[in-house]
Write an enzyme that holds these catalytic residues in place. Structure first.
Site, mmCIF file in Angstrom:
data_model
loop_
_atom_site.group_PDB
_atom_site.id
_atom_site.type_symbol
_atom_site.label_atom_id
_atom_site.label_comp_id
_atom_site.label_asym_id
_atom_site.label_seq_id
_atom_site.Cartn_x
_atom_site.Cartn_y
_atom_site.Cartn_z
ATOM 1 N N TYR A 1 -79.211 79.570 -73.133
ATOM 2 C CA TYR A 1 -78.568 79.785 -71.818
ATOM 3 C C TYR A 1 -79.524 80.567 -70.922
ATOM 4 O O TYR A 1 -79.726 80.204 -69.749
ATOM 5 C CB TYR A 1 -77.237 80.532 -71.980
ATOM 6 N N PRO B 1 -75.346 86.420 -60.522
ATOM 7 C CA PRO B 1 -74.289 87.375 -60.868
ATOM 8 C C PRO B 1 -74.430 87.931 -62.286
ATOM 9 O O PRO B 1 -74.984 87.278 -63.181
ATOM 10 C CB PRO B 1 -73.003 86.527 -60.783
ATOM 11 N N GLY B 2 -73.876 89.135 -62.462
ATOM 12 C CA GLY B 2 -73.589 89.652 -63.797
ATOM 13 C C GLY B 2 -72.241 89.091 -64.236
ATOM 14 O O GLY B 2 -71.896 87.955 -63.897
ATOM 15 N N PHE C 1 -65.745 80.823 -67.549
ATOM 16 C CA PHE C 1 -67.074 80.797 -68.168
ATOM 17 C C PHE C 1 -67.052 81.121 -69.669
ATOM 18 O O PHE C 1 -67.607 80.389 -70.486
ATOM 19 C CB PHE C 1 -67.981 81.785 -67.411
ATOM 20 N N GLY D 1 -69.267 71.981 -59.219
ATOM 21 C CA GLY D 1 -68.470 72.912 -60.033
ATOM 22 C C GLY D 1 -67.389 73.589 -59.208
ATOM 23 O O GLY D 1 -67.114 74.780 -59.363
HETATM 24 P P1 NDP Z 1 -66.339 78.088 -64.708
HETATM 25 O O1 NDP Z 1 -66.349 77.595 -66.105
HETATM 26 O O2 NDP Z 1 -65.097 78.712 -64.193
HETATM 27 O O3 NDP Z 1 -66.781 76.911 -63.717
HETATM 28 C C1 NDP Z 1 -67.837 76.040 -64.046
HETATM 29 C C2 NDP Z 1 -67.799 74.843 -63.119
HETATM 30 O O4 NDP Z 1 -68.890 73.977 -63.463
HETATM 31 C C3 NDP Z 1 -66.520 74.032 -63.269
HETATM 32 O O5 NDP Z 1 -66.043 73.707 -61.989
HETATM 33 C C4 NDP Z 1 -66.967 72.784 -64.011
HETATM 34 O O6 NDP Z 1 -66.225 71.656 -63.540
HETATM 35 C C5 NDP Z 1 -68.427 72.659 -63.559
HETATM 36 N N1 NDP Z 1 -69.208 71.881 -64.515
HETATM 37 C C6 NDP Z 1 -69.546 72.230 -65.786
HETATM 38 N N2 NDP Z 1 -70.203 71.224 -66.372
HETATM 39 C C7 NDP Z 1 -70.286 70.219 -65.467
HETATM 40 C C8 NDP Z 1 -70.829 68.909 -65.496
HETATM 41 N N3 NDP Z 1 -71.456 68.437 -66.579
HETATM 42 N N4 NDP Z 1 -70.725 68.133 -64.381
HETATM 43 C C9 NDP Z 1 -70.110 68.607 -63.279
HETATM 44 N N5 NDP Z 1 -69.580 69.845 -63.192
HETATM 45 C C10 NDP Z 1 -69.658 70.626 -64.275
HETATM 46 O O7 NDP Z 1 -67.548 79.145 -64.626
HETATM 47 P P2 NDP Z 1 -68.174 79.984 -63.404
HETATM 48 O O8 NDP Z 1 -67.468 79.731 -62.151
HETATM 49 O O9 NDP Z 1 -68.320 81.352 -63.889
HETATM 50 O O10 NDP Z 1 -69.629 79.333 -63.374
HETATM 51 C C11 NDP Z 1 -70.246 78.835 -62.204
HETATM 52 C C12 NDP Z 1 -71.741 79.116 -62.288
HETATM 53 O O11 NDP Z 1 -71.950 80.513 -62.300
HETATM 54 C C13 NDP Z 1 -72.423 78.575 -63.540
HETATM 55 O O12 NDP Z 1 -73.662 78.016 -63.163
HETATM 56 C C14 NDP Z 1 -72.631 79.824 -64.396
HETATM 57 O O13 NDP Z 1 -73.728 79.680 -65.252
HETATM 58 C C15 NDP Z 1 -72.878 80.848 -63.319
HETATM 59 N N6 NDP Z 1 -72.682 82.231 -63.691
HETATM 60 C C16 NDP Z 1 -71.477 82.667 -64.181
HETATM 61 C C17 NDP Z 1 -71.305 83.998 -64.507
HETATM 62 C C18 NDP Z 1 -70.047 84.521 -65.095
HETATM 63 O O14 NDP Z 1 -70.066 85.633 -65.672
HETATM 64 N N7 NDP Z 1 -68.914 83.827 -64.974
HETATM 65 C C19 NDP Z 1 -72.390 84.978 -64.308
HETATM 66 C C20 NDP Z 1 -73.620 84.404 -63.820
HETATM 67 C C21 NDP Z 1 -73.734 83.094 -63.504
HETATM 68 P P3 NDP Z 1 -65.653 70.463 -64.448
HETATM 69 O O15 NDP Z 1 -65.361 71.047 -65.803
HETATM 70 O O16 NDP Z 1 -64.424 70.014 -63.716
HETATM 71 O O17 NDP Z 1 -66.729 69.457 -64.437
HETATM 72 C C1 8X3 Z 2 -73.318 84.674 -67.118
HETATM 73 C C2 8X3 Z 2 -73.537 86.116 -67.360
HETATM 74 O O1 8X3 Z 2 -74.497 87.837 -68.943
HETATM 75 O O2 8X3 Z 2 -72.994 86.181 -69.884
HETATM 76 O O3 8X3 Z 2 -74.451 84.050 -66.631
HETATM 77 O O4 8X3 Z 2 -75.206 85.589 -69.266
HETATM 78 S S1 8X3 Z 2 -74.081 86.415 -68.939
#
Ligand code: NDP
Ligand code: 8X3
Length: 251
Positions: A152, A182-183, A189, A9
């Site tokens: 989720y 993280p929050g 996302f 990702g």
């Molecule tokens: P983004 O959507 O900005 O990034 C998500 C990344 O995951 C992208 O690079 C995407 O790449 C990759 N991805 C998604 N599906 C696939 C797949 N099937 N195969 C390969 N790569 C995949 O979100 P975030 O940076 O916020 O998310 C990163 C992580 O952090 C996640 O696990 C999310 O659940 C977690 N998280 C996020 C929070 C938030 O508030 N943003 C809070 C808590 C946790 P591509 O589309 O190019 O494949």
């Molecule tokens: C992403 C944060 O609070 O939307 O994991 O689930 S929340």
């Protein structure tokens, strides 16, 4: 010799910020994701920081594709020291009784099965070398359950359990396993969660200062910078204006 980190990702958000952060530390990077153009762009930018970069385009949901990509690495890339299991997503925010099973499958296949496939391909090398660090990106959604978060939250609770399971199984082999939860972090996302509805996504972060991807990248750097005898098991990182998954102080 420089360490090698594999970040899933890496095309966006936390994964991309982690790639820049680790490049600053002189870590060579395998950056993974599905969007090839973004991976190539990232490679060019990271190489300006004098690290080696290997872009690897695969979908973490595709077990065979994951295995093929990670088992056919060029020789100089096979010694992965650090695995950051970051690829993940939320799809939808609806009650279970109104839920969309396509959304459920996407989340379960990506957040749980994808993390397993990647770890299964990388961990044996760490075991053979008796060293390595796996960092799983969990969530506050893996500690709490909130309205409409059902599946989720279940996937992130699974990441919490798998992190503990990995730590137990890898204990005899001297491998560190960390979860960072993280929050609210403003990345792509919520755009993904709301199926491309950018206006709805932007509203999630209105009225308070959310975390940014760089904040979590800095946590990753900190976790990796501890002395070899120290493991950070679990780190929950919230915006100052967020007390629980659902309680925000908004101006
Ligand atoms: P983004 O959507 O900005 O990034 C998500 C990344 O995951 C992208 O690079 C995407 O790449 C990759 N991805 C998604 N599906 C696939 C797949 N099937 N195969 C390969 N790569 C995949 O979100 P975030 O940076 O916020 O998310 C990163 C992580 O952090 C996640 O696990 C999310 O659940 C977690 N998280 C996020 C929070 C938030 O508030 N943003 C809070 C808590 C946790 P591509 O589309 O190019 O494949
Ligand atoms: C992403 C944060 O609070 O939307 O994991 O689930 S929340």
């Amino acid at each position: 010799m420089s360490k090698i980190a594999l970040i899933t990702g890496a095309t966006s958000g936390i994964g991309e910020a982690a790639a820049y952060k680790l490049a600053q530390e002189g870590t060579d990077l395998i950056v993974a994701g599905r969007r090839e153009a973004r991976l190539l762009q990232l490679k060019n930018k990271l190489e300006e920081r004098n690290v080696r970069v290997l872009p690897l385009c695969f979908d973490v949901r595709d077990e065979t594709g994951v295995r093929e990509a990670l088992h056919s690495l060029p020789d100089e890339w096979t010694h992965i020291d650090i695995l950051i299991n970051n690829a993940g997503l939320a799809a939808g925010l609806s009650t279970l009784q109104e839920g969309d099973s396509d959304d459920w499958n996407r989340m379960i296949d990506t957040n749980v099965k994808g993390l397993l496939y990647v770890t299964r391909a990388v961990a044996p090398g760490m075991v053979a070398r008796k060293s390595g660090h796996i960092i799983n990106i969990g969530s506050i959604a893996g500690k709490e359950v909130y309205p409409g978060g059902n599946v989720y939250c279940a996937t992130k609770h699974a990441v919490d359990a798998l992190t503990k399971g990995m730590r137990i199984d890898l204990l005899p082999h001297g491998i560190n396993v960390t979860q960072i939860c993280p929050g609210a972090v403003e990345t792509e996302f919520s755009i993904v969660r709301f199926h491309g509805d950018r206006a709805r996504a932007a509203r999630v972060y209105e009225g308070f200062e959310s975390l940014v991807a760089e904040d979590i990248a800095e946590c990753i750097r900190f976790v990796l910078s501890r002395p070899p005898h120290v493991n950070i098991n679990d780190m929950v990182v919230m915006p100052t204006a967020q007390a629980t998954a659902t309680l925000f102080h908004k101006e």
